[in-house]
Motif scaffolding. Sequence first.
Motif, PDB file in Angstrom:
ATOM      1  N   ALA A  83      25.561  19.088  22.682  1.00  0.00           N
ATOM      2  CA  ALA A  83      25.316  19.023  24.132  1.00  0.00           C
ATOM      3  C   ALA A  83      25.051  17.596  24.589  1.00  0.00           C
ATOM      4  O   ALA A  83      25.525  17.173  25.651  1.00  0.00           O
ATOM      5  CB  ALA A  83      24.136  19.923  24.492  1.00  0.00           C
ATOM      6  N   LEU A  84      24.323  16.831  23.783  1.00  0.00           N
ATOM      7  CA  LEU A  84      24.052  15.424  24.113  1.00  0.00           C
ATOM      8  C   LEU A  84      25.355  14.662  24.323  1.00  0.00           C
ATOM      9  O   LEU A  84      25.435  13.777  25.182  1.00  0.00           O
ATOM     10  CB  LEU A  84      23.232  14.782  22.996  1.00  0.00           C
ATOM     11  N   ARG A  85      26.369  15.006  23.565  1.00  0.00           N
ATOM     12  CA  ARG A  85      27.653  14.294  23.622  1.00  0.00           C
ATOM     13  C   ARG A  85      28.590  14.846  24.703  1.00  0.00           C
ATOM     14  O   ARG A  85      29.573  14.191  25.051  1.00  0.00           O
ATOM     15  CB  ARG A  85      28.316  14.347  22.237  1.00  0.00           C
ATOM     16  N   LEU A  86      28.273  16.035  25.229  1.00  0.00           N
ATOM     17  CA  LEU A  86      29.129  16.635  26.257  1.00  0.00           C
ATOM     18  C   LEU A  86      28.512  16.585  27.652  1.00  0.00           C
ATOM     19  O   LEU A  86      29.218  16.752  28.648  1.00  0.00           O
ATOM     20  CB  LEU A  86      29.441  18.099  25.888  1.00  0.00           C
ATOM     21  N   VAL A  87      27.189  16.392  27.727  1.00  0.00           N
ATOM     22  CA  VAL A  87      26.561  16.190  29.043  1.00  0.00           C
ATOM     23  C   VAL A  87      26.760  14.724  29.395  1.00  0.00           C
ATOM     24  O   VAL A  87      25.934  13.865  29.107  1.00  0.00           O
ATOM     25  CB  VAL A  87      25.061  16.573  29.011  1.00  0.00           C
ATOM     26  N   ARG A  88      27.895  14.452  29.987  1.00  0.00           N
ATOM     27  CA  ARG A  88      28.262  13.065  30.304  1.00  0.00           C
ATOM     28  C   ARG A  88      29.178  13.074  31.520  1.00  0.00           C
ATOM     29  O   ARG A  88      29.861  14.072  31.790  1.00  0.00           O
ATOM     30  CB  ARG A  88      28.949  12.411  29.099  1.00  0.00           C
ATOM     31  N   PRO A  89      29.215  11.982  32.273  1.00  0.00           N
ATOM     32  CA  PRO A  89      30.037  11.940  33.484  1.00  0.00           C
ATOM     33  C   PRO A  89      31.482  12.339  33.209  1.00  0.00           C
ATOM     34  O   PRO A  89      32.085  11.907  32.225  1.00  0.00           O
ATOM     35  CB  PRO A  89      29.934  10.482  33.932  1.00  0.00           C
ATOM     36  N   GLY A  90      32.007  13.206  34.074  1.00  0.00           N
ATOM     37  CA  GLY A  90      33.384  13.670  33.933  1.00  0.00           C
ATOM     38  C   GLY A  90      33.508  15.019  33.244  1.00  0.00           C
ATOM     39  O   GLY A  90      34.484  15.738  33.449  1.00  0.00           O
ATOM     40  N   LYS A  91      32.524  15.376  32.435  1.00  0.00           N
ATOM     41  CA  LYS A  91      32.540  16.682  31.772  1.00  0.00           C
ATOM     42  C   LYS A  91      31.947  17.737  32.711  1.00  0.00           C
ATOM     43  O   LYS A  91      31.198  17.426  33.631  1.00  0.00           O
ATOM     44  CB  LYS A  91      31.723  16.640  30.475  1.00  0.00           C
ATOM     45  N   LYS A  92      32.264  19.014  32.427  1.00  0.00           N
ATOM     46  CA  LYS A  92      31.758  20.105  33.266  1.00  0.00           C
ATOM     47  C   LYS A  92      30.725  20.940  32.520  1.00  0.00           C
ATOM     48  O   LYS A  92      30.714  20.983  31.284  1.00  0.00           O
ATOM     49  CB  LYS A  92      32.924  20.985  33.717  1.00  0.00           C
ATOM     50  N   LYS A 119      30.531  24.094  32.161  1.00  0.00           N
ATOM     51  CA  LYS A 119      31.097  25.187  31.349  1.00  0.00           C
ATOM     52  C   LYS A 119      31.578  24.676  29.978  1.00  0.00           C
ATOM     53  O   LYS A 119      31.609  25.438  29.005  1.00  0.00           O
ATOM     54  CB  LYS A 119      32.235  25.893  32.085  1.00  0.00           C
ATOM     55  N   ASP A 120      31.921  23.373  29.876  1.00  0.00           N
ATOM     56  CA  ASP A 120      32.300  22.794  28.574  1.00  0.00           C
ATOM     57  C   ASP A 120      31.116  22.885  27.606  1.00  0.00           C
ATOM     58  O   ASP A 120      31.285  23.182  26.422  1.00  0.00           O
ATOM     59  CB  ASP A 120      32.687  21.309  28.723  1.00  0.00           C
ATOM     60  N   VAL A 121      29.921  22.628  28.134  1.00  0.00           N
ATOM     61  CA  VAL A 121      28.711  22.654  27.303  1.00  0.00           C
ATOM     62  C   VAL A 121      28.375  24.089  26.910  1.00  0.00           C
ATOM     63  O   VAL A 121      28.037  24.371  25.754  1.00  0.00           O
ATOM     64  CB  VAL A 121      27.527  21.995  28.047  1.00  0.00           C
ATOM     65  N   THR A 122      28.478  25.016  27.863  1.00  0.00           N
ATOM     66  CA  THR A 122      28.193  26.431  27.589  1.00  0.00           C
ATOM     67  C   THR A 122      29.061  26.946  26.440  1.00  0.00           C
ATOM     68  O   THR A 122      28.562  27.582  25.499  1.00  0.00           O
ATOM     69  CB  THR A 122      28.454  27.282  28.852  1.00  0.00           C
ATOM     70  N   GLU A 123      30.353  26.653  26.499  1.00  0.00           N
ATOM     71  CA  GLU A 123      31.287  27.127  25.456  1.00  0.00           C
ATOM     72  C   GLU A 123      30.948  26.509  24.096  1.00  0.00           C
ATOM     73  O   GLU A 123      30.989  27.185  23.067  1.00  0.00           O
ATOM     74  CB  GLU A 123      32.725  26.776  25.855  1.00  0.00           C
ATOM     75  N   ALA A 124      30.590  25.233  24.089  1.00  0.00           N
ATOM     76  CA  ALA A 124      30.280  24.546  22.828  1.00  0.00           C
ATOM     77  C   ALA A 124      29.014  25.111  22.184  1.00  0.00           C
ATOM     78  O   ALA A 124      28.966  25.328  20.969  1.00  0.00           O
ATOM     79  CB  ALA A 124      30.126  23.045  23.083  1.00  0.00           C
ATOM     80  N   ILE A 125      27.988  25.370  23.002  1.00  0.00           N
ATOM     81  CA  ILE A 125      26.728  25.918  22.479  1.00  0.00           C
ATOM     82  C   ILE A 125      26.985  27.266  21.799  1.00  0.00           C
ATOM     83  O   ILE A 125      26.467  27.539  20.710  1.00  0.00           O
ATOM     84  CB  ILE A 125      25.676  26.057  23.609  1.00  0.00           C
ATOM     85  N   GLN A 126      27.801  28.093  22.425  1.00  0.00           N
ATOM     86  CA  GLN A 126      28.090  29.414  21.852  1.00  0.00           C
ATOM     87  C   GLN A 126      28.884  29.288  20.548  1.00  0.00           C
ATOM     88  O   GLN A 126      28.670  30.056  19.605  1.00  0.00           O
ATOM     89  CB  GLN A 126      28.840  30.263  22.871  1.00  0.00           C
ATOM     90  N   LYS A 127      29.768  28.323  20.500  1.00  0.00           N
ATOM     91  CA  LYS A 127      30.569  28.126  19.285  1.00  0.00           C
ATOM     92  C   LYS A 127      29.679  27.690  18.115  1.00  0.00           C
ATOM     93  O   LYS A 127      29.846  28.160  16.989  1.00  0.00           O
ATOM     94  CB  LYS A 127      31.661  27.082  19.549  1.00  0.00           C
ATOM     95  N   VAL A 128      28.719  26.819  18.389  1.00  0.00           N
ATOM     96  CA  VAL A 128      27.793  26.377  17.345  1.00  0.00           C
ATOM     97  C   VAL A 128      26.942  27.554  16.862  1.00  0.00           C
ATOM     98  O   VAL A 128      26.733  27.738  15.656  1.00  0.00           O
ATOM     99  CB  VAL A 128      26.894  25.226  17.853  1.00  0.00           C
ATOM    100  N   ALA A 129      26.454  28.357  17.795  1.00  0.00           N
ATOM    101  CA  ALA A 129      25.633  29.522  17.421  1.00  0.00           C
ATOM    102  C   ALA A 129      26.385  30.429  16.464  1.00  0.00           C
ATOM    103  O   ALA A 129      25.843  30.881  15.443  1.00  0.00           O
ATOM    104  CB  ALA A 129      25.219  30.297  18.674  1.00  0.00           C
ATOM    105  N   ALA A 130      27.656  30.688  16.760  1.00  0.00           N
ATOM    106  CA  ALA A 130      28.471  31.571  15.923  1.00  0.00           C
ATOM    107  C   ALA A 130      28.639  31.004  14.515  1.00  0.00           C
ATOM    108  O   ALA A 130      28.648  31.752  13.526  1.00  0.00           O
ATOM    109  CB  ALA A 130      29.832  31.793  16.582  1.00  0.00           C
ATOM    110  N   ALA A 131      28.748  29.678  14.410  1.00  0.00           N
ATOM    111  CA  ALA A 131      28.933  29.047  13.096  1.00  0.00           C
ATOM    112  C   ALA A 131      27.743  29.308  12.177  1.00  0.00           C
ATOM    113  O   ALA A 131      27.890  29.393  10.953  1.00  0.00           O
ATOM    114  CB  ALA A 131      29.147  27.540  13.263  1.00  0.00           C
TER     115      ALA A 131
END
Length: 395
Positions: free
Chosen positions: A152-161, A163-175
């Motif tokens: 999340a630290l790397r995706l909460v950045r200008p230009g990103k949305k 929902k990009d962070v939401t999807e990434a968090i869920q993917k990490v949880a599944a791993a």
Amino acid sequence: MSDDETKEEIELDLTSSDVVTKYKSAAEIVNKALHLVVSECKPKAKIVDICEKGDSFIREQAGSMYKNVKKKIERGVAFPTCISVNNTVCHFSPMGGDEAVLEENDVVKIDMGCHIDGFIAVVAHTHVLYEGPVAGRAADVIAAANTAAEVALRLVRPGKKNKDVTEAIQKVAAAYDCKVVEGVLSHQLKQYVIDGNKVVLSVGNPETRVDDAEFEENEVYAVDIVMSTGDGKPKLLDEKQTTIYKRAVDKNYHLKMKASRFIFSEISQKFPIMPFSARALEEKRARLGLVECVNHDLLQPYPVLHEKPGDLVAHIKFTVLLMPNGSDRITSHSVQQLQPTKGIDNDSEIKAWLALGIKTKKKGGGKKKKGKKSDNLTEAELMDEETANGAAAQE
């Protein structure tokens, strides 16, 4: 609006060095407070005593700053210290007479915040009362939260949305074979606003929807990650456990009970904006008066939520400034050594996210100085780099 008011409005974001200093001052205090609280988390320690020590430290440290300025600057606790154990998800900060104690092997979640002039720094950390590396499902759920925070630290950045962070968090949880806890939101922070309208949803569900949003330079966020070995659908078991509230500044109602009016007057004077603990109020009147205030929406409660017994919950939260030269995480605490049973070894997408830089590369030429890479990194950047490497190595 007067010229002075307009000027004040313009200066309230990170383009003002004074604002950046206040955020970082609040962060320095809350990081030290977290360090103190972790050191106090020992078997048989009373939870309420630890919460009091955390809050007292923040009040004292913040109170010693900006004492000799012409205009009074508000400062102090932005979110009361909470100690939530094992399957308890969040917001446990008991009243003075509570006898709950910590035990060996408890998975302890610490959540707290400090503000200077309304500029808020919050942090949450998970610590296991165990000597040596943490293994098993406790390690899985902490690694999931930590890795998700690093992504999340790397995706909460200008230009990103968002929902990009939401999807990434869920993917990490599944791993890590864990679930993201429902209802957790990461909020934009502004002066005196701990729950700004721009939010990141940790996991989507039909009851919780948020507007699409894009991150922008000079914004500040509290990135909030809560993972569970259970189903991630926490329940409120006992309303009497709720002790943290926030004044709903946009609501009005003429309270009927004398105790309610007394307590609400005390809250309006002492805690007009920031969340507070009912421990700070006169206890007998508080119990009576708070109910009517909550029933008529004058106060927003922060309920104590629980997963099922036997489930383990991990919580990591940090404050990040989206500066022109990149993301600056100003609150954090290093995690214990983990030996998880699951991992991200076979997930190239998560590894690619973790490999993203945090700072923005400057355009143009110019010779680079030779020397160690670490020579040119600040302490915070070194910690970010080490933690990211640790996230990748937690297999």
